[in-house]
Write an enzyme that holds these catalytic residues in place. Structure first.
Site, mmCIF file in Angstrom:
data_model
loop_
_atom_site.group_PDB
_atom_site.id
_atom_site.type_symbol
_atom_site.label_atom_id
_atom_site.label_comp_id
_atom_site.label_asym_id
_atom_site.label_seq_id
_atom_site.Cartn_x
_atom_site.Cartn_y
_atom_site.Cartn_z
ATOM 1 N N GLY A 206 39.195 41.489 34.934
ATOM 2 C CA GLY A 206 40.227 42.521 34.922
ATOM 3 C C GLY A 206 39.732 43.908 35.251
ATOM 4 N N ASN B 282 40.886 44.089 41.769
ATOM 5 C CA ASN B 282 41.951 44.416 40.816
ATOM 6 C C ASN B 282 42.644 45.726 41.167
ATOM 7 O OD1 ASN B 282 41.841 42.161 38.942
ATOM 8 N ND2 ASN B 282 39.827 42.911 38.371
#
Length: 238
Positions: free
Chosen positions: A96, A124
């Site tokens: 993430g 991301n």
């Protein structure tokens, strides 16, 4: 004294007769050859030290939903060691993470003594639609700080998804080649080369590679990694 009847007769000393001089010369030659062949090998092994590499990235580096042994840093280290290269590859991947997140944790993710960094960030940013200027600035600062520490960098590129539009794609895709050119970095243009959109090489979400997909990535990036390790080796005192 009479010889002991149960004692075994002593063997007469072996003599090579007229060949004695040749035998001595051959023995001396083999002894010298042994010194010649064994000396450099021992010296080379003693001189070589283990290169310390940090793979700084997101879930693609961390090994999202994979067993630890299948993650990119582990498979890469194994491939390099199989080729006889003394190296350790640390896994500094955080699922993430964005380029800004990587910058925020840079100092503790890349410890002292690191020789090279494989920089894999930006996917991301793209998936979240982060302004490419923000991504460029974060990656530029990461590179600047690593170079200030005399750490070699292999920059791994990423490509924008088509649904984000042509303008976004142009602004995002040019970050990596331009950053590499401006800082004399080695560049692997697209980290997911040969893996993206191949259902057999990705887990169910279609975004993250399987163990086989990671092996494909390792196979493709290996020459670039060897090139960055060669840069490390070329430095004085390495």
């Amino acid at each position: 004294m009479k010889p002991d009847a149960g004692a075994r007769p002593r063997s007469a000393p072996r003599s090579y007769g007229k060949l004695a001089l040749k035998v001595q010369r051959l023995a001396a030659a083999f002894a010298v050859a042994g010194l010649v062949f064994s000396g450099p090998v021992g010296t080379s092994q003693a001189a070589e030290r283990t290169i310390k590499v940090v793979a700084l990235g997101d879930s693609l580096t961390a090994g999202f939903r994979l067993r630890g042994s299948a993650a990119f840093p582990v498979q890469l280290e194994q491939a390099l060691r199989f080729k006889g290269i003394a190296v350790e590859v640390a896994n500094a991947g955080v699922s993430g993470d964005t380029s800004s997140g990587g910058l925020a944790r840079l100092d503790w993710s890349v410890p002292e003594g690191t020789d090279a960094v494989i920089l894999e960030l930006g996917a991301n940013d793209m998936l979240r639609g982060v302004d490419p200027k923000v991504t460029r600035e974060a990656l530029s600062e990461i590179v600047r700080r690593l170079k200030a520490r005399h750490i070699e960098v292999l920059l791994c590129g990423m490509l924008a998804a088509p649904n984000l539009g042509a303008d976004y794609g142009r602004a995002f895709d040019t970050i990596y080649p331009e950053l590499a050119a401006a800082n004399d970095l080695l560049l692997y243009p697209f980290f997911l080369e040969g893996v993206v959109a191949d259902a057999k090489l990705n887990i169910g979400d279609g975004l993250h590679p399987t163990g086989e997909g990671v092996a494909k990535i390792v196979s493709g990036i290996l020459p670039k990694v060897e090139a960055v390790l060669a840069r490390v080796r070329a430095k004085p005192g390495t």
